[in-house]
Structure formats: structure tokens, C-alpha cells
Design a protein around this motif. Structure first.
Motif, PDB file in Angstrom:
ATOM      1  N   LEU A  83       0.178   4.755   6.977  1.00 57.79           N
ATOM      2  CA  LEU A  83       0.483   4.608   5.546  1.00 57.79           C
ATOM      3  C   LEU A  83       1.176   5.847   4.998  1.00 57.79           C
ATOM      4  O   LEU A  83       2.068   5.746   4.158  1.00 57.79           O
ATOM      5  CB  LEU A  83      -0.799   4.348   4.752  1.00 57.79           C
ATOM      6  CG  LEU A  83      -1.617   3.121   5.147  1.00 57.79           C
ATOM      7  CD1 LEU A  83      -2.892   3.042   4.308  1.00 57.79           C
ATOM      8  CD2 LEU A  83      -0.794   1.851   5.016  1.00 57.79           C
ATOM      9  N   ALA A  84       0.749   7.044   5.450  1.00 52.32           N
ATOM     10  CA  ALA A  84       1.324   8.303   4.942  1.00 52.32           C
ATOM     11  C   ALA A  84       1.093   9.406   5.965  1.00 52.32           C
ATOM     12  O   ALA A  84       0.085   9.406   6.674  1.00 52.32           O
ATOM     13  CB  ALA A  84       0.680   8.684   3.612  1.00 52.32           C
TER      14      ALA A  84
ATOM     15  N   GLN B  59       0.833  -1.207   0.000  1.00 55.82           N
ATOM     16  CA  GLN B  59       0.000   0.000   0.000  1.00 55.82           C
ATOM     17  C   GLN B  59       0.863   1.251   0.000  1.00 55.82           C
ATOM     18  O   GLN B  59       0.544   2.235  -0.669  1.00 55.82           O
ATOM     19  CB  GLN B  59      -0.960  -0.006   1.192  1.00 55.82           C
ATOM     20  CG  GLN B  59      -2.046  -1.039   1.042  1.00 55.82           C
ATOM     21  CD  GLN B  59      -3.043  -0.981   2.168  1.00 55.82           C
ATOM     22  OE1 GLN B  59      -2.689  -0.959   3.341  1.00 55.82           O
ATOM     23  NE2 GLN B  59      -4.313  -0.959   1.797  1.00 55.82           N
ATOM     24  N   TRP B  60       1.962   1.232   0.745  1.00 53.86           N
ATOM     25  CA  TRP B  60       2.895   2.367   0.725  1.00 53.86           C
ATOM     26  C   TRP B  60       3.332   2.631  -0.713  1.00 53.86           C
ATOM     27  O   TRP B  60       3.363   3.778  -1.157  1.00 53.86           O
ATOM     28  CB  TRP B  60       4.131   2.058   1.567  1.00 53.86           C
ATOM     29  CG  TRP B  60       3.971   2.048   3.055  1.00 53.86           C
ATOM     30  CD1 TRP B  60       2.837   2.254   3.783  1.00 53.86           C
ATOM     31  CD2 TRP B  60       5.012   1.819   3.993  1.00 53.86           C
ATOM     32  NE1 TRP B  60       3.120   2.157   5.112  1.00 53.86           N
ATOM     33  CE2 TRP B  60       4.436   1.889   5.276  1.00 53.86           C
ATOM     34  CE3 TRP B  60       6.364   1.537   3.874  1.00 53.86           C
ATOM     35  CZ2 TRP B  60       5.200   1.711   6.447  1.00 53.86           C
ATOM     36  CZ3 TRP B  60       7.112   1.360   5.027  1.00 53.86           C
ATOM     37  CH2 TRP B  60       6.535   1.453   6.294  1.00 53.86           C
ATOM     38  N   HIS B  61       3.669   1.565  -1.438  1.00 54.93           N
ATOM     39  CA  HIS B  61       4.183   1.723  -2.807  1.00 54.93           C
ATOM     40  C   HIS B  61       3.086   2.160  -3.781  1.00 54.93           C
ATOM     41  O   HIS B  61       3.374   2.888  -4.738  1.00 54.93           O
ATOM     42  CB  HIS B  61       4.898   0.453  -3.264  1.00 54.93           C
ATOM     43  CG  HIS B  61       6.216   0.276  -2.569  1.00 54.93           C
ATOM     44  ND1 HIS B  61       7.296   1.091  -2.793  1.00 54.93           N
ATOM     45  CD2 HIS B  61       6.594  -0.581  -1.596  1.00 54.93           C
ATOM     46  CE1 HIS B  61       8.301   0.735  -2.016  1.00 54.93           C
ATOM     47  NE2 HIS B  61       7.898  -0.277  -1.275  1.00 54.93           N
ATOM     48  N   ARG B  62       1.859   1.752  -3.537  1.00 52.49           N
ATOM     49  CA  ARG B  62       0.759   2.254  -4.378  1.00 52.49           C
ATOM     50  C   ARG B  62       0.627   3.765  -4.226  1.00 52.49           C
ATOM     51  O   ARG B  62       0.357   4.465  -5.206  1.00 52.49           O
ATOM     52  CB  ARG B  62      -0.552   1.551  -4.007  1.00 52.49           C
ATOM     53  CG  ARG B  62      -0.591   0.119  -4.517  1.00 52.49           C
ATOM     54  CD  ARG B  62      -1.852  -0.609  -4.166  1.00 52.49           C
ATOM     55  NE  ARG B  62      -3.026   0.024  -4.769  1.00 52.49           N
ATOM     56  CZ  ARG B  62      -4.257  -0.187  -4.348  1.00 52.49           C
ATOM     57  NH1 ARG B  62      -4.489  -0.988  -3.322  1.00 52.49           N
ATOM     58  NH2 ARG B  62      -5.273   0.392  -4.947  1.00 52.49           N
ATOM     59  N   LEU B  63       0.834   4.280  -3.033  1.00 56.89           N
ATOM     60  CA  LEU B  63       0.789   5.730  -2.813  1.00 56.89           C
ATOM     61  C   LEU B  63       1.951   6.421  -3.530  1.00 56.89           C
ATOM     62  O   LEU B  63       1.770   7.468  -4.155  1.00 56.89           O
ATOM     63  CB  LEU B  63       0.796   6.055  -1.318  1.00 56.89           C
ATOM     64  CG  LEU B  63      -0.454   5.609  -0.550  1.00 56.89           C
ATOM     65  CD1 LEU B  63      -0.231   5.761   0.956  1.00 56.89           C
ATOM     66  CD2 LEU B  63      -1.685   6.392  -1.005  1.00 56.89           C
ATOM     67  N   VAL B  64       3.135   5.845  -3.444  1.00 54.33           N
ATOM     68  CA  VAL B  64       4.300   6.402  -4.158  1.00 54.33           C
ATOM     69  C   VAL B  64       4.021   6.418  -5.658  1.00 54.33           C
ATOM     70  O   VAL B  64       4.277   7.429  -6.334  1.00 54.33           O
ATOM     71  CB  VAL B  64       5.582   5.595  -3.850  1.00 54.33           C
ATOM     72  CG1 VAL B  64       6.707   5.977  -4.803  1.00 54.33           C
ATOM     73  CG2 VAL B  64       6.018   5.822  -2.405  1.00 54.33           C
TER      74      VAL B  64
ATOM     75  N   SER C  45       3.929   9.033   1.348  1.00 46.59           N
ATOM     76  CA  SER C  45       3.889   7.631   1.735  1.00 46.59           C
ATOM     77  C   SER C  45       5.016   7.343   2.713  1.00 46.59           C
ATOM     78  O   SER C  45       6.096   7.928   2.609  1.00 46.59           O
ATOM     79  CB  SER C  45       4.061   6.737   0.504  1.00 46.59           C
ATOM     80  OG  SER C  45       4.256   5.397   0.884  1.00 46.59           O
ATOM     81  N   GLN C  46       4.760   6.402   3.626  1.00 47.82           N
ATOM     82  CA  GLN C  46       5.824   5.969   4.527  1.00 47.82           C
ATOM     83  C   GLN C  46       6.957   5.301   3.752  1.00 47.82           C
ATOM     84  O   GLN C  46       8.070   5.200   4.254  1.00 47.82           O
ATOM     85  CB  GLN C  46       5.273   5.017   5.589  1.00 47.82           C
ATOM     86  CG  GLN C  46       4.484   5.716   6.681  1.00 47.82           C
ATOM     87  CD  GLN C  46       5.303   6.735   7.430  1.00 47.82           C
ATOM     88  OE1 GLN C  46       5.172   7.943   7.183  1.00 47.82           O
ATOM     89  NE2 GLN C  46       6.153   6.291   8.310  1.00 47.82           N
TER      90      GLN C  46
ATOM     91  N   ALA D 211      -5.466   9.855  -2.145  1.00 46.59           N
ATOM     92  CA  ALA D 211      -4.983   8.619  -1.521  1.00 46.59           C
ATOM     93  C   ALA D 211      -6.133   7.645  -1.288  1.00 46.59           C
ATOM     94  O   ALA D 211      -5.988   6.441  -1.541  1.00 46.59           O
ATOM     95  CB  ALA D 211      -4.275   8.939  -0.206  1.00 46.59           C
TER      96      ALA D 211
ATOM     97  N   ARG E 120       8.526   6.587   1.470  1.00 46.50           N
ATOM     98  CA  ARG E 120       9.508   7.648   1.190  1.00 46.50           C
ATOM     99  C   ARG E 120      10.423   7.907   2.382  1.00 46.50           C
ATOM    100  O   ARG E 120      11.379   8.659   2.262  1.00 46.50           O
ATOM    101  CB  ARG E 120       8.782   8.928   0.792  1.00 46.50           C
ATOM    102  CG  ARG E 120       7.961   8.803  -0.480  1.00 46.50           C
ATOM    103  CD  ARG E 120       7.323  10.144  -0.845  1.00 46.50           C
ATOM    104  NE  ARG E 120       6.325  10.023  -1.873  1.00 46.50           N
ATOM    105  CZ  ARG E 120       6.581   9.933  -3.181  1.00 46.50           C
ATOM    106  NH1 ARG E 120       7.824   9.923  -3.609  1.00 46.50           N
ATOM    107  NH2 ARG E 120       5.585   9.834  -4.045  1.00 46.50           N
TER     108      ARG E 120
END
Length: 178
Positions: free
Chosen positions: A128-129, A20-25, A31-32, A140, A34
Motif C-alpha cells: 500500500l505504501a 486504499q492507496w487513494h485514502r492514504l494520499v 502511498s503507492q 496510516a 504516488r
């Protein structure tokens, strides 16, 4: 600098959160993922203080003696004020709340912030962010949709030392390292 006690999740759940972190990136959102620190990983914060003496490790381990603990990682939640935090809630079961209360008792004499993490005020979640604006929250939420609940396990408790930027496992296991 800040000191924390944190819950670690099983490897599969940690992997799902990192995805999920990478989907936000990929959507060019905060995103966490980052966060480049070596200690950055999905976790649930139990306690925060300005200082936690090393002597707390043994009572923290005793407080977490019932690990592993089944948990349910539930829906998205938006926390914060002017800038927002996007997270996944953990369903607050009696066993999870009992673990939190036991850790809060162990850390109750530690100096510094802790009001938001006091029993009765704690919102168990996996971040998550951080630092999202209102429009970024909307983006998001659209990016992640309604995540499927995750049946998970809390497998360990670690301590984070903000002065040395290090962690150490004090209870249970860290499935990331075996």
C-alpha cells in the motif's frame, strides 16, 4: 536492473487496493498511488532477480497453470526497518504456497536478490505504501482502520523488466485489459 515475476489480482480486488492507496494520499501520507510509473498497479511479488531470461516465460506459465486461484487478502502488516512498508497480507494457503514454490524453482538459477522471497521466507502481500516513518505508520493505520478481508482471485502472472520498464503477461489473464 531488477526483474520480477508478479501475481495479478482480479479487477474488483485491484480496485479495492487502489481505493486504499487513494485514502492514504487523501490523508497526505506515502502511498503507492504516488508512484507515477505506467506499470504501477497492485500485485504480489513472487520472485526478484538481477536478470530473468525470456526463456523462463514458458516454465513460468506452466508453474501457474492452475490459475485462477482463490486467495484471501487479509489484514494490514508493517514490514521493514528504519523506514516501513505498509501492506495487506495474503493468507498463505497450500495452493498459493505451491504456486510460489513452483515459481521459485523456475527462477532459482537467476542471479541476484531473492532470499526474502525464498520458499519458507516469503510473505505474500500487496504493498500500500513504502518509506513510512514510525509516526506515518500510526497515521496510516488510523486512516485505514481494520480493512475487511477480501475474497479475491489471482488471475495472472506478469513479468516486470526494470531495464525497459515494461511488463508482459506470461500466464492467466489480466482483467485490467480484458
Amino acid at each position: 536492473m531488477v526483474q520480477t515475476a508478479e501475481l495479478l489480482l482480479d479487477a474488483a480486488t485491484e480496485g479495492a487496493v487502489v481505493a486504499q492507496w487513494h485514502r492514504l494520499v487523501d490523508a497526505d501520507l506515502p502511498s503507492q498511488a504516488r508512484h507515477a510509473g505506467a506499470t504501477n498497479r497492485p500485485h504480489v511479488t513472487l520472485a526478484v532477480a538481477d536478470a530473468m531470461p525470456g526463456g523462463l516465460d514458458v516454465p513460468l506459465a506452466a508453474a501457474a497453470s492452475d490459475l485462477p486461484l482463490p486467495v484471501l487478502v487479509g489484514p494490514l502488516v508493517v514490514l521493514g526497518g528504519r523506514r516501513h512498508v505498509l501492506a495487506r497480507l495474503l493468507v498463505a494457503t497450500p495452493a498459493l504456497l505451491a504456486l510460489h514454490t513452483a515459481v521459485a524453482e523456475v527462477t532459482s538459477r537467476c542471479p541476484g536478490p531473492g532470499e526474502l522471497l525464498a520458499p519458507g521466507a516469503w510473505t505474500p502481500h500487496v504493498t500500500l505504501a513504502r518509506g513510512l516513518t514510525g509516526p506515518q505508520v500510526a497515521d496510516a493505520l488510523a486512516t485505514l482502520g481494520a480493512p475487511v478481508p477480501l475474497e479475491a482471485q489471482v488471475t495472472g502472472v506478469r513479468r516486470f523488466d526494470g531495464d525497459t520498464r515494461t511488463t508482459r503477461l506470461v500466464a492467466g489473464v489480466d482483467e485490467r485489459v480484458g
